[in-house]
Scaffold this active site. Structure first.
Site, short mmCIF file in Angstrom:
data_model
loop_
_atom_site.label_atom_id
_atom_site.label_comp_id
_atom_site.label_asym_id
_atom_site.label_seq_id
_atom_site.Cartn_x
_atom_site.Cartn_y
_atom_site.Cartn_z
N TYR A 26 -4.75 5.00 -5.14
CA TYR A 26 -5.50 3.75 -5.03
C TYR A 26 -7.00 3.97 -4.80
O TYR A 26 -7.82 3.25 -5.39
CB TYR A 26 -4.89 2.86 -3.95
CG TYR A 26 -3.64 2.15 -4.42
CD1 TYR A 26 -3.72 0.93 -5.07
CD2 TYR A 26 -2.38 2.72 -4.24
CE1 TYR A 26 -2.58 0.28 -5.51
CE2 TYR A 26 -1.23 2.09 -4.68
CZ TYR A 26 -1.34 0.87 -5.32
OH TYR A 26 -0.21 0.24 -5.78
N GLU A 37 5.47 -1.02 -1.91
CA GLU A 37 6.02 0.16 -2.60
C GLU A 37 6.67 1.12 -1.60
O GLU A 37 7.72 1.71 -1.90
CB GLU A 37 4.90 0.84 -3.39
CG GLU A 37 4.46 0.02 -4.60
CD GLU A 37 3.03 0.29 -5.03
OE1 GLU A 37 2.50 1.38 -4.70
OE2 GLU A 37 2.43 -0.60 -5.68
#
Length: 392
Positions: A98, A140
């Protein structure tokens, strides 16, 4: 929730960012792939990059998320982001990726908007990004925890133990874990990711709905369309090794509910519906089940016989099929052409599951809402990037 200062800045710049996002996202991907070519080779779908659909999906999700933060700040992001999180989990996306995305996305924003990106604007949109990213990371992580694996460790080697042609263009693979262990648990309607090594060395990934499973095997169905699906169709025989992820997907049958079920599909979108029907038959379900399918012709209709067999095995099951080209003068005129759900009697309290191309999803969802089915009771699955928001 956005801070008050960031909310004011995002509100003032949303139109400018939204209007430029179509220019920002292709530049972002070019920068990302130049710095990390392994992501283009092994993670991102090359076909979706080539036709621009991945960029549209990213643009739609960012703008939609920012809009929700402004207009419905009390709303939890989980529901909106669940679909993305399930896709990421099935690909083995990790938290450390990310910051890499953030670096190249913000560099692209600055390159496109220039001096308009003041420190205040950058800080506000950085807040938006990390609210979205951290929510995805948390979802997630929870999905992987529920599956009993560390984050990103979703892949397993399988062996093809069965291969069956459904039509001239569609084949079903049955695979079992190469380590001899049991197949993973799944929910009816979910999908797996399959990774293959192509001729140029790229290890590309695609998702395929589960069309069935047992304690020892998983079954997924592939239409010869696109480079990975063609590779599977043409080059993967019985006995071959394949790399398959754990099952994921936020659109699945609620097994704890006895409400009527409506399964609506088009083309290869029938695959998760066959998986759901198989599960209902195996569980001796007494639920009211309506299956409605649209296809080009009987020859193109994968699982045509299985659809009839499974719905007939359910005491309260029924099937309705529409063909564009019936290939028979005896086919009913009202079932020729596009699907028409207004011809069906949908019981109150029905939960609907839709799968097929985006125009089909929009059309059938609108018909169901017009018939009085609440939007909250209509769930959809789409192959490839989710462009629902991007084209709204």
């Amino acid at each position: 929730m956005l801070s008050a200062q960031a909310a004011a800045t995002v509100r003032a710049t949303l139109t400018a960012i939204g209007g430029s996002i179509g220019e920002i996202t292709p530049l972002f991907y070019r920068r990302l792939f130049a710095a990390h070519p392994e992501l283009a080779r092994d993670l991102f779908n090359r076909g979706n990059q080539a036709d621009g659909s991945q960029q549209q999906a990213l643009a739609g999700s960012i703008v939609a998320f920012a809009t929700v933060l402004l207009e419905r700040p009390e709303e939890r992001p989980d529901a909106m982001l669940a679909r993305i999180a399930h896709k990421h989990a099935s690909l083995g996306v990790r938290p450390e990726q990310y910051p890499v995305v953030r670096e190249h996305l913000f560099a692209a924003i600055v390159e496109v908007l220039g001096e308009a990106v003041t420190p205040e604007v950058a800080a506000a949109w950085d807040e938006v990004y990390w609210l979205m990213a951290n929510a995805l990371i948390a979802i997630e992580a929870r999905l992987c925890q529920e599956a009993g694996v560390p984050v990103g460790e979703v892949w397993r080697e399988y062996r093809v133990v069965g291969r069956r042609a459904e039509t001239a263009e569609v084949v079903t693979f049955e695979v079992e874990p190469a380590d001899g262990g049991p197949a993973p648990a799944h929910r009816p309607g979910q999908y797996v990711s399959v990774q293959v090594e192509l001729a140029d060395g790229a290890r590309q990934i695609r998702q395929y709905s589960l069309s069935g499973a047992s304690a020892d095997t998983l079954r997924f169905t592939v239409k010869r369309d696109g480079e990975v699906s063609r590779h599977l169709y043409e080059r993967v025989p019985v006995g071959a090794a394949v790399r398959v992820s754990l099952p994921f997907g936020d659109v699945h049958l609620d097994g704890a509910d006895d409400a009527p079920v409506l399964l609506v599909s088009a083309g290869i979108g029938c695959t998760p519906m066959i998986g759901i029907l198989s599960h209902l038959v195996e569980g001796d379900s007494k639920r009211r089940v309506i299956a409605a399918h649209a296809d080009r012709s009987p020859a193109d209709h994968a699982f045509r016989a299985e659809l009839g067999r499974l719905t007939a095995a359910l005491p309260n099951g029924e099937a309705h099929v529409w063909y564009e080209r019936p290939e028979s003068a005896e086919w009913p005129a009202d079932r020729t052409g596009l699907i028409d759900l207004s011809a069906l009697v949908v019981p109150p309290g029905t939960t609907a599951y839709l799968c097929g191309p985006l125009p089909f999803l929009r059309f059938t969802r609108s018909q169901l809402i017009d018939a009085g089915l609440p939007a909250s009771a209509i769930h959809y699955e789409v192959f490839g990037p989710d462009l629902w928001l991007a084209r709204a």
